[in-house]
Design a protein around this motif. Structure first.
Motif, PDB file in Angstrom:
ATOM      1  N   GLU A 124       0.832  -1.194   0.000  1.00  0.00           N
ATOM      2  CA  GLU A 124       0.000   0.000   0.000  1.00  0.00           C
ATOM      3  C   GLU A 124       0.869   1.248   0.000  1.00  0.00           C
ATOM      4  N   GLY A 143       1.600   4.438   1.089  1.00  0.00           N
ATOM      5  CA  GLY A 143       1.189   5.348   2.143  1.00  0.00           C
ATOM      6  C   GLY A 143       1.793   6.723   2.035  1.00  0.00           C
ATOM      7  N   SER A 189      10.127  -0.392   5.056  1.00  0.00           N
ATOM      8  CA  SER A 189       8.850  -0.648   5.734  1.00  0.00           C
ATOM      9  C   SER A 189       7.890  -1.387   4.810  1.00  0.00           C
ATOM     10  N   GLU A 209       6.371  -5.071   5.324  1.00  0.00           N
ATOM     11  CA  GLU A 209       4.915  -5.247   5.358  1.00  0.00           C
ATOM     12  C   GLU A 209       4.474  -6.319   4.371  1.00  0.00           C
ATOM     13  N   LYS A 227       2.956  -9.188   6.343  1.00  0.00           N
ATOM     14  CA  LYS A 227       1.520  -8.865   6.255  1.00  0.00           C
ATOM     15  C   LYS A 227       1.043  -8.027   7.453  1.00  0.00           C
ATOM     16  N   LYS A 280       0.958  -4.182   9.452  1.00  0.00           N
ATOM     17  CA  LYS A 280       0.894  -2.769   9.068  1.00  0.00           C
ATOM     18  C   LYS A 280       2.165  -2.036   9.529  1.00  0.00           C
ATOM     19  N   GLN A 325       2.954   2.257   8.506  1.00  0.00           N
ATOM     20  CA  GLN A 325       2.624   3.340   9.432  1.00  0.00           C
ATOM     21  C   GLN A 325       3.789   3.600  10.390  1.00  0.00           C
TER      22      GLN A 325
END
Length: 234
Positions: free
Chosen positions: A91, A93, A163, A167, A171, A173, A176
């Motif tokens: 993702e 971010g 990061s 992740e 798997k 998070k 963040q």
């Protein structure tokens, strides 16, 4: 016959000097020249992680041979992030283009996502304005602050990359956490660059960084809204 020709060509040289034999030492030296911890990319990363303030000051005023050029460093680190993000599909971010529909804002944010290197250079201009405002008593010019930010933001992109990789593997998070670490590193680096013993400098550094990012994205939204308005008028 071919060997005779080669020998004659070799003898014609003014200063014939045979090349070193290709052996284990030669191979190790070639590998070391690529993965170099005494200068170049890995050396730059190591020094910026351990002592960012003094490393940037050293680049500005004493030695620019061992450290990677700041804008090249930022573009390379941003490219590394983009490649891993597209490869592992973690993702993103760092910036999101969702929520604006068919607006030109979406196109602008998508461009930022695909060109983080150039976008970060543009963003550094706005962050530098705020840093110059907060640290106006220090005798650093605008361009020197831009160089500081190129190095800091480059390491930030590497933190986001690591990061994202973690992740994808675990798997969890972790992105963040990476964002938080990125902000901590930024505040710490800016504070140590100006005057490491003043605690207020670390706080001013993080505020300047956040305000610069907000200003950059606010202007991106304004630009996209302006393009939408012009399109409707036409």
């Amino acid at each position: 016959m071919n060997k005779d020709i080669e020998d004659k060509e070799f003898e014609k040289r003014k200063d014939p000097k045979p090349l070193d034999r290709i052996d284990g030492k030669y191979v190790w030296n070639e590998i070391s020249s690529v993965i170099n911890f005494d200068r170049g990319l890995f050396y730059t990363i190591r020094e910026l992680i351990i002592k960012p303030g003094s490393t940037v000051r050293k680049f500005l005023f004493y030695d620019r041979k061992r450290i990677v050029k700041p804008m090249v460093f930022l573009i390379v680190c941003s490219l590394i992030y983009t490649l891993f993000q597209q490869l592992l599909h973690f993702e993103d971010g760092y910036v999101s283009a969702e929520g604006f529909g068919d607006s030109a804002i979406t196109n602008i944010l998508n461009w930022i996502q695909k060109h983080y290197g150039y976008a970060n250079i543009l963003m550094s201009i706005f962050i530098a304005i705020w840093i110059k405002l907060f640290f106006r008593k220090y005798d650093y010019n605008f361009y020197e602050i831009i160089i500081l930010l190129c190095f800091i933001m480059g390491i930030g992109m590497l933190i986001y990359t690591i990061s994202g990789i973690l992740e994808s593997i675990t798997k969890l998070k972790i992105l963040q956490i990476g964002a938080i670490l990125g902000f901590i590193y930024t505040a710490w680096s800016i504070g140590r660059f100006f005057e490491k013993n003043k605690k207020m400098n670390y706080l001013k550094g993080i505020f300047a960084y956040i305000l610069g990012m907000v200003t950059f994205y606010f202007l991106a939204v304004i630009l996209g809204s302006g393009i939408d308005l012009i399109s409707k008028i036409q």
